[in-house]
Design an enzyme around this catalytic site. Sequence first.
Site, mmCIF file in Angstrom:
data_model
loop_
_atom_site.group_PDB
_atom_site.id
_atom_site.type_symbol
_atom_site.label_atom_id
_atom_site.label_comp_id
_atom_site.label_asym_id
_atom_site.label_seq_id
_atom_site.Cartn_x
_atom_site.Cartn_y
_atom_site.Cartn_z
ATOM 1 N N CYS A 159 0.833 -1.215 0.000
ATOM 2 C CA CYS A 159 0.000 0.000 0.000
ATOM 3 C C CYS A 159 0.863 1.258 0.000
ATOM 4 C CB CYS A 159 -0.912 0.019 1.229
ATOM 5 S SG CYS A 159 -2.052 -1.374 1.271
HETATM 6 C C1 BEZ Z 1 0.529 -4.653 1.880
HETATM 7 O O1 BEZ Z 1 0.138 -3.535 1.529
HETATM 8 O O2 BEZ Z 1 1.695 -4.964 1.774
HETATM 9 C C2 BEZ Z 1 -0.441 -5.677 2.410
HETATM 10 C C3 BEZ Z 1 -1.569 -5.267 3.081
HETATM 11 C C4 BEZ Z 1 -2.456 -6.218 3.596
HETATM 12 C C5 BEZ Z 1 -2.187 -7.562 3.417
HETATM 13 C C6 BEZ Z 1 -1.045 -7.961 2.709
HETATM 14 C C7 BEZ Z 1 -0.182 -7.005 2.193
#
Ligand code: BEZ
Length: 210
Positions: free
Chosen positions: A45
């Site tokens: 994210c």
């Molecule tokens: C991420 O943004 O890396 C992420 C967020 C939630 C679950 C898995 C990855």
Amino acid sequence: MALRLGDEVPDFTADTTQGQINFWEWLGGDWGILFSHPADFTPVCTTELGEVARLQPEFQKRHTKVIGLSVDPVDSHNQWVGDIAETQGHALNYPLIGDPDRRIANLYGMIHPNASDTFTVRSVFVIGPDKKLKLELTYPASVGRNFAEILRVLDSLQLGAAHPIATPVNWQPGDDVIVGLSVSNEEAEKRFPKGVRIIKPYLRTTPQPG
Ligand code: BEZ
């Protein structure tokens, strides 16, 4: 029920990192992109939100407003945004919705309980100036989206809104486009003065109009 292409998208009022926003009012007559990300302080994210900030001038050129959402509250977003600027080199320059009660996530079907009943998946909704859904993408949490593809799709949608055309596989802006099936050959010659190539009666191409 899930939103389908051509549906009017639901309106809502929400708290964001840029204050309270009424979605439809905020969109005005522009195109819009609403995208969800699963959670704050997560790696994929962080990269996505930085990339969307970097691409903001490209969205603006296309009269398109972008807005992100996660089920974390705005206070949490505000603590996280410094990390996005620091690690991605681009500070957040668009609003991020806080949706701790999942009101908007549920309204738009961003929670897929068999993937996670806590976090949203990575949804993208492209909304036209008529407030209708033009495109939806769904990615799992582990796969960062390709926002160059989202810009490409926007270019295709906007060209298709202005001219009776479709775009072929792997089309990129500037490539030839496909003459719409509803356009007769005679009409096509008039509408597309750069020329029409008839490969099959149903497969006709023309240089990108405009
Ligand atoms: C991420 O943004 O890396 C992420 C967020 C939630 C679950 C898995 C990855």
